[in-house]
Design an enzyme around this catalytic site. Structure first.
Site, PDB file in Angstrom:
ATOM      1  N   LYS A 150      33.741  57.156   1.558  1.00 31.09           N
ATOM      2  CA  LYS A 150      32.684  56.236   1.147  1.00 31.09           C
ATOM      3  C   LYS A 150      33.290  54.844   1.216  1.00 31.09           C
ATOM      4  O   LYS A 150      34.170  54.505   0.421  1.00 31.09           O
ATOM      5  CB  LYS A 150      32.188  56.539  -0.269  1.00 31.09           C
ATOM      6  CG  LYS A 150      31.206  55.472  -0.755  1.00 31.09           C
ATOM      7  CD  LYS A 150      30.796  55.617  -2.201  1.00 31.09           C
ATOM      8  CE  LYS A 150      30.281  54.263  -2.699  1.00 31.09           C
ATOM      9  NZ  LYS A 150      29.745  54.323  -4.058  1.00 31.09           N
ATOM     10  N   GLY A 211      26.061  50.242 -11.209  1.00 32.57           N
ATOM     11  CA  GLY A 211      26.100  50.398 -12.659  1.00 32.57           C
ATOM     12  C   GLY A 211      25.047  49.612 -13.418  1.00 32.57           C
ATOM     13  O   GLY A 211      25.085  49.561 -14.644  1.00 32.57           O
ATOM     14  N   ALA A 238      23.835  53.432  -5.553  1.00 28.03           N
ATOM     15  CA  ALA A 238      23.963  52.444  -6.633  1.00 28.03           C
ATOM     16  C   ALA A 238      22.642  51.881  -7.128  1.00 28.03           C
ATOM     17  O   ALA A 238      21.747  51.573  -6.347  1.00 28.03           O
ATOM     18  CB  ALA A 238      24.860  51.278  -6.226  1.00 28.03           C
ATOM     19  N   GLY A 239      22.552  51.748  -8.451  1.00 27.67           N
ATOM     20  CA  GLY A 239      21.432  51.044  -9.057  1.00 27.67           C
ATOM     21  C   GLY A 239      20.386  51.914  -9.722  1.00 27.67           C
ATOM     22  O   GLY A 239      19.534  51.415 -10.438  1.00 27.67           O
ATOM     23  N   ASN A 260      26.135  57.506 -10.197  1.00 28.49           N
ATOM     24  CA  ASN A 260      27.207  57.829 -11.139  1.00 28.49           C
ATOM     25  C   ASN A 260      26.822  57.450 -12.567  1.00 28.49           C
ATOM     26  O   ASN A 260      26.583  58.292 -13.433  1.00 28.49           O
ATOM     27  CB  ASN A 260      28.496  57.120 -10.711  1.00 28.49           C
ATOM     28  CG  ASN A 260      29.738  57.529 -11.514  1.00 28.49           C
ATOM     29  OD1 ASN A 260      30.838  57.511 -11.011  1.00 28.49           O
ATOM     30  ND2 ASN A 260      29.586  57.917 -12.774  1.00 28.49           N
ATOM     31  N   THR A 261      26.703  56.146 -12.813  1.00 31.69           N
ATOM     32  CA  THR A 261      26.536  55.655 -14.178  1.00 31.69           C
ATOM     33  C   THR A 261      25.293  56.214 -14.886  1.00 31.69           C
ATOM     34  O   THR A 261      25.343  56.513 -16.078  1.00 31.69           O
ATOM     35  CB  THR A 261      26.485  54.115 -14.166  1.00 31.69           C
ATOM     36  OG1 THR A 261      27.608  53.634 -13.429  1.00 31.69           O
ATOM     37  CG2 THR A 261      26.557  53.544 -15.568  1.00 31.69           C
TER      38      THR A 261
END
Lengths: 309, 66
Positions: A150, A211, A238-239, A260-261
């Site tokens: 990645k 995040g 992301a986001g 992830n977050t």
């Protein structure tokens, strides 16, 4: 299996825009009525499916995945929560970060806490130029024996927004070295084209800053990338904050989501992971089905004629 | 002999190869990778690669990330 190599297809009277993979992956029952639009000429016919039941597989870098959710391994409060979340997510690939080994002699390996059946996707997080990202990718390949990377080249520590120029430069070098490069970049059509031309098997536009949990900030850009690059593999990276964000991205035509977050920072990561799993699938089904048109005014669902007066 | 490992300056006895250095530091040897002066050194070459004064060495493993 019936193969139709055109992008516009009429299913049950509705015109849907479908990628080639749609027909390779969408289950179509025997006797399903199908009208195909071949360039400008309509071909009407009845699809004669025998016992071929085709599932909606996700093809990436020459590999087949059952899940369209890719998740991270960062920020979890403990390994137990991480493992439970990974299990509930249904994901088959997880990202990990490359980091200096502490010099204190502790030898515990983070990788021992991952389900060995999951594919590990190392990232180049924390790199601010192409050179560092390339070095990080080479180290990751040496350590894990994987060509998958990645690619993440950050341009600024506050927003963590990608440096697209450096990302493209790194992508070119890494592709030439045989890497399967999955680049994180700004949601921009032209950059997506350049990254695909450089040999990336997929592009990973952001939905919002890493995040941030803000959800898809620019749905028009994602739509444009999808419509202009119908055969590209698009992974929104992301986001995402909540399952509805993931569903929105999938409804817009993303092939997969990387997050992830949103899961790790949830009070109950396993439950949130399950929600994300469902949302990704729900959004995918909506995309494949083709949404109804939006109307400014109402359209009655029950017959007006025949109602008692 | 002074070398820089993972950004830290360390004093090590002279005449060493990378394999011996990892052992000296009690480093894990599985699923790690080593870079010597910005060039990846394959695991098979650790014992053949001698360390010199002021060498910059990076030893990486994996941590949680997104």
């Amino acid at each position: 299996m019936c193969r139709i190599d055109k992008k516009h297809v009429r299913v049950a009277g509705r015109l849907v825009r479908a990628r080639i993979s749609f027909w390779e992956s969408n289950p179509v029952d025997s006797g399903y009525k199908l009208n195909m639009c071949r360039r400008t000429k309509f071909v009407r016919g009845k699809l004669n499916m025998s016992d071929h039941k085709v599932e909606d597989k996700f093809l990436l870098g020459g590999k087949e995945f059952g899940s369209r959710l890719i998740i991270g391994t960062g920020k979890y409060r403990n390994y137990e929560e991480m493992r439970a979340a990974h299990e509930a997510s249904g994901a088959e690939m997880v990202t990990v970060a490359v980091n200096r080994v502490p010099l204190d002699g502790k030898t515990e390996s983070f990788l021992d806490h991952l389900n060995p059946e999951m594919q590990i996707l190392p990232n180049t997080a924390g790199c601010y130029d192409a050179d560092h990202a390339i070095r990080t990718a080479r180290l990751a390949r040496e350590a894990l024996g994987t060509d998958w990377i990645k690619l993440e080249v950050i341009g600024d520590p506050v927003t963590l927004l990608p440096d697209n120029e450096q990302t493209l430069a790194a992508a070119k070098t890494l592709v030439s070295e045989g890497f399967i490069v999955l680049p994180y970049f700004s949601d921009d059509l032209i950059m997506a084209k350049k990254l695909l031309d450089a040999g990336c098997p997929a592009v990973m536009p952001l939905a919002a800053p890493i995040g941030s949990g803000m959800g898809v900030q620019n749905p028009s850009n994602l739509r444009i990338i999808r419509e202009q690059l119908p055969d590209a593999v698009i992974i929104v990276d992301a986001g995402v904050g909540v399952p509805s964000d993931a569903a929105v991205a999938m409804e817009l035509g993303a092939d997969a989501i990387l997050m992830n977050t949103a899961i790790a920072e949830s009070a109950d990561p396993a439950r949130m992971a399950e929600g994300m799993n469902l949302a990704v699938r729900a959004g995918r089904m909506a995309y494949l089905s083709g949404r109804m048109p939006k109307r400014l005014y109402a359209s009655a669902s029950s017959p007006i004629e025949g109602a008692i007066r | 002999m002074k070398i820089i490992i993972n950004g830290e300056t360390r004093e090590v006895p002279g005449e060493m190869d990378l394999g011996e250095l990892l052992e000296l530091l009690s480093m894990p040897t599985e699923r790690v990778a080593v870079e010597l002066n910005r060039r990846v050194v394959r695991r098979a070459e650790w014992t053949a690669e001698k360390i010199s004064e002021d060498d910059q060495i990076e030893i990486i493993h994996f941590v949680g990330g997104g």
